[in-house]
Motif scaffolding. Structure first.
Motif, PDB file in Angstrom:
ATOM      1  N   SER A   1      -7.208  -1.026   1.242  1.00 44.41           N
ATOM      2  CA  SER A   1      -6.752  -0.340   0.033  1.00 44.41           C
ATOM      3  C   SER A   1      -6.936   1.173   0.147  1.00 44.41           C
ATOM      4  CB  SER A   1      -7.507  -0.859  -1.199  1.00 44.41           C
ATOM      5  OG  SER A   1      -8.868  -0.474  -1.161  1.00 44.41           O
TER       6      SER A   1
ATOM      7  N   ARG B   1       2.439  -6.562  -5.093  1.00 45.03           N
ATOM      8  CA  ARG B   1       2.180  -5.129  -5.284  1.00 45.03           C
ATOM      9  C   ARG B   1       2.032  -4.799  -6.763  1.00 45.03           C
ATOM     10  NH1 ARG B   1       3.861   0.058  -2.933  1.00 45.03           N
ATOM     11  NH2 ARG B   1       4.324   1.503  -4.627  1.00 45.03           N
TER      12      ARG B   1
ATOM     13  N   TYR C   1      -6.629   3.541  -6.045  1.00 45.28           N
ATOM     14  CA  TYR C   1      -6.842   4.622  -5.086  1.00 45.28           C
ATOM     15  C   TYR C   1      -5.728   5.669  -5.178  1.00 45.28           C
ATOM     16  CZ  TYR C   1      -7.751   6.973  -0.646  1.00 45.28           C
ATOM     17  OH  TYR C   1      -8.021   7.907   0.317  1.00 45.28           O
TER      18      TYR C   1
ATOM     19  N   LEU D   1      -6.877  -2.392  -6.084  1.00 46.26           N
ATOM     20  CA  LEU D   1      -7.624  -1.272  -5.515  1.00 46.26           C
ATOM     21  C   LEU D   1      -6.688  -0.237  -4.895  1.00 46.26           C
ATOM     22  CD1 LEU D   1     -10.696  -3.035  -3.831  1.00 46.26           C
ATOM     23  CD2 LEU D   1     -10.614  -1.807  -6.008  1.00 46.26           C
ATOM     24  N   SER D   2      -5.571  -0.689  -4.288  1.00 49.71           N
ATOM     25  CA  SER D   2      -4.609   0.252  -3.710  1.00 49.71           C
ATOM     26  C   SER D   2      -4.015   1.138  -4.798  1.00 49.71           C
ATOM     27  CB  SER D   2      -3.491  -0.505  -2.987  1.00 49.71           C
ATOM     28  OG  SER D   2      -3.983  -1.218  -1.887  1.00 49.71           O
ATOM     29  N   GLU D   3      -3.654   0.532  -5.936  1.00 52.86           N
ATOM     30  CA  GLU D   3      -3.095   1.317  -7.024  1.00 52.86           C
ATOM     31  C   GLU D   3      -4.152   2.235  -7.626  1.00 52.86           C
ATOM     32  OE1 GLU D   3      -0.748   0.600 -11.270  1.00 52.86           O
ATOM     33  OE2 GLU D   3      -0.552  -0.856  -9.619  1.00 52.86           O
TER      34      GLU D   3
ATOM     35  N   GLN E   1       0.802  -1.227   0.000  1.00 44.65           N
ATOM     36  CA  GLN E   1       0.000   0.000   0.000  1.00 44.65           C
ATOM     37  C   GLN E   1       0.835   1.278   0.000  1.00 44.65           C
ATOM     38  OE1 GLN E   1      -0.839   2.471   2.461  1.00 44.65           O
ATOM     39  NE2 GLN E   1      -2.701   3.228   1.448  1.00 44.65           N
TER      40      GLN E   1
ATOM     41  N   TYR F   1     -10.247  -6.054   2.868  1.00 39.56           N
ATOM     42  CA  TYR F   1      -9.204  -5.652   1.926  1.00 39.56           C
ATOM     43  C   TYR F   1      -9.578  -4.366   1.189  1.00 39.56           C
ATOM     44  CZ  TYR F   1      -6.079  -9.649   2.424  1.00 39.56           C
ATOM     45  OH  TYR F   1      -5.170 -10.558   2.902  1.00 39.56           O
ATOM     46  N   SER F   2     -10.865  -4.148   0.967  1.00 38.36           N
ATOM     47  CA  SER F   2     -11.293  -2.893   0.343  1.00 38.36           C
ATOM     48  C   SER F   2     -10.973  -1.713   1.256  1.00 38.36           C
ATOM     49  CB  SER F   2     -12.791  -2.938   0.046  1.00 38.36           C
ATOM     50  OG  SER F   2     -13.109  -3.992  -0.848  1.00 38.36           O
TER      51      SER F   2
ATOM     52  N   PHE G   1      -6.678  -6.410  -3.404  1.00 34.82           N
ATOM     53  CA  PHE G   1      -6.022  -5.404  -2.580  1.00 34.82           C
ATOM     54  C   PHE G   1      -4.973  -4.597  -3.352  1.00 34.82           C
ATOM     55  CE2 PHE G   1      -2.642  -4.794   0.879  1.00 34.82           C
ATOM     56  CZ  PHE G   1      -3.096  -3.517   1.184  1.00 34.82           C
ATOM     57  N   PRO G   2      -4.021  -5.239  -4.056  1.00 36.30           N
ATOM     58  CA  PRO G   2      -3.053  -4.428  -4.808  1.00 36.30           C
ATOM     59  C   PRO G   2      -3.706  -3.577  -5.897  1.00 36.30           C
ATOM     60  CG  PRO G   2      -2.294  -6.702  -4.598  1.00 36.30           C
ATOM     61  CD  PRO G   2      -3.706  -6.672  -4.136  1.00 36.30           C
TER      62      PRO G   2
END
Length: 514
Positions: A375, A163, A301, A297-299, A93, A371-372, A294-295
């Motif tokens: 993120s 990631r 975001y 949605l993190s990216e 993250q 996980y959402s 998770f990866p």
């Protein structure tokens, strides 16, 4: 938080465009699709290995061995997760997640943590052997705890690959280790015929992950280092991940820890075998959530936080539809599966799988929502949601066992997970992302399918033609087919076009011809 990632340090090996590696210019969508294809292609292999291992080991070992290992595994995971600093999620993250000094600092913390945790396992061995009335735990726990010490030396390349959604090489390596460890485990179990075979194989698996991870996966050259700013960021994000992970552990491992004092070791062993089949769908959704959802949605975001509502609902919708169908499928075939493939000692696992399906579904809802939230960087919301989970789980499971025995315990356990999901859904709603209505819609379909399976289960207990295991399996699959027919049109619409098999194969042919 900056939406621009820092440049990769020179010591990090550049993307090479091989299996599962990030090629220059790859969009997030392409990488997410590629990662999903890898997961879908590899998961049947992992499931097959697990089932074959279970079938062979149940013929070589007694149920009591699996019961003892269930306690040992729950304790070592408890020790491991009780001090989780959230290093993996932090690497995925954090914008600095590719910097060499950041990664070496995370690795240094990880190694030191592994040493402390092994000493804790040694310390707990005698008290727990007295509490559970199992003298062997005095020796099993210190040896099994070495796996935590070994795991401290794992390369951070496992996290950096996730990631970047470059999971091809990671997936191949993980499954290769799993197959190798299974072969070694079967050989040792045939030779020793004791619980020590399970302990030794866990150490072998840990060693293979460390050695092969450093040799094969591209990443930084690890060394002991300390960057104060990096450590502050790791701890700042990880403090709530630590609390969340601790509470997740208490929620997910409390069944074995509590049942160790409520039922016999033999019944606990049968319960752990039932989990092999029941947990397969849950494991798939958890792996997809941690490795792809998770990866990605993190990216997303970091790039464009305004469209997170659409992204979260669509991604969860696909995962939950697949997870629900797999869970109902496992419940439908459970009794016949254990009756025809296992010896009579393990037949009781069949009905346990059907009750465990409720708990597995609640865990899937909770996992995808958690996980959402992660993120978005909201590890605090996940931690509080897991606290709600633990409190309700312990109370409901114990009350369920008091009133209805093991079946009531399993249902109460699932209710606790559902309570944690409701809280996390409310937190996500406050951030402009509503998922509770989506959860309710899918759960209504799950309840309808579960009611059909419950009718089959009650009919099976009678003295009539439906009590034959193969008949109940066929009736259960008929219920599953109705639910699948309801879900398939919407699932096909939600899947990206390139995820349809014909489209994907066509795309591969074009690439090959080019």
């Amino acid at each position: 938080m900056s939406a621009i990632e820092p440049a990769v340090e020179p010591s990090v090996k550049p993307p090479i465009g091989q299996a599962g590696q990030t090629a220059p210019g790859d969009s997030l969508r392409k990488r997410a699709l590629r990662a999903s294809v890898w997961m879908l292609a590899a998961r049947p292999v992992g499931m097959s290995v697990q089932l074959v291992r279970s079938l062979i080991l149940t013929r070589l070992l007694f149920p009591e061995a699996f019961g003892l290992m269930a306690i040992v595994g729950a304790v070592t995971q408890a020790v491991n997760m009780c001090s989780d600093m959230g290093l993996g999620p932090s690497i995925i993250q954090n914008p600095r997640g590719k910097e060499e000094r950041f990664l070496c600092t995370a690795w240094t913390i990880q190694v030191l943590r592994g040493v402390v945790l092994w000493l804790l396992c040694v310390t707990l061995a005698w008290p727990l052997s007295w509490i559970y009335g199992e003298p062997m735990l005095k020796w099993l726990l210190p040896v099994a705890g070495l796996s935590v010490f070994i795991g401290g030396f794992n390369t951070t390349a496992w996290q950096t690959a996730n990631r970047d959604l470059a999971i091809g090489r990671v997936t191949l390596l993980a499954h290769g280790i799993d197959i190798t460890t299974t072969a070694i485990l079967i050989g040792i179990a045939w030779w020793l015929r004791s619980v020590w075979a399970l302990v030794i194989s866990s150490l072998v698996s840990g060693l293979l992950h460390v050695v092969l991870g450093h040799l094969i996966l591209p990443g930084v050259r690890h060394r002991f280092a300390w960057d104060r700013a990096a450590a502050r960021e790791l701890v700042g994000f990880g403090k709530w991940v630590f609390v969340s992970t601790l509470l997740t552990l208490l929620a997910m491992q409390s069944d074995k820890l509590m049942l160790g004092g409520l039922i016999t070791t033999k019944v606990l062993g049968i319960y752990s075998i039932a989990l092999v089949l029941a947990a397969l769908p849950r494991t798939l959704v958890q792996q997809f959530s941690g490795t792809v959802l998770f990866p990605a949605l993190s990216e997303r975001y970091r790039q464009d936080p305004r469209r997170m509502h659409v992204q979260v609902k669509r991604a969860r919708g696909v995962l939950l539809r697949i997870g629900l169908l797999l869970t109902l499928g496992a419940a439908a075939i459970g009794p016949a599966f254990f009756h025809y493939l296992y010896d009579p000692r393990y037949w009781a696992a069949g009905w346990m799988v059907q009750f465990l399906a409720f708990s597995m579904w609640m865990t899937m809802l909770n996992t995808t929502t958690g996980y959402s939230l992660l993120s978005l960087g909201d590890s605090r919301g996940v931690a509080i949601g897991n606290a709600v989970n633990v409190v309700v789980t312990v109370a409901a499971a114990l009350l369920g066992h008091f009133w209805f025995g093991l079946s009531g315990f399993i249902v109460g356990y699932g209710l606790g997970t559902g309570a944690g999901e409701v809280y996390q859904g409310v937190v996500l709603r406050r951030r402009g992302i509503g998922v509770l209505r989506q959860d309710l819609k899918f759960t209504c379909v799950a309840a309808a399918g579960g009611a059909g399976l419950l009718a089959v289960y009650l009919a099976e207990r009678g003295e009539n033609w439906t009590s034959m295991p193969w008949v109940s399996g066929v009736l259960g699959l008929a219920v599953w087919a109705v639910v699948a027919g309801v879900f398939w049109p919407s699932l096909r619409r939600e899947l990206p076009e390139r995820m349809h098999l014909s489209k994907w194969l066509g795309g591969r042919r074009k690439v090959a011809s080019a």
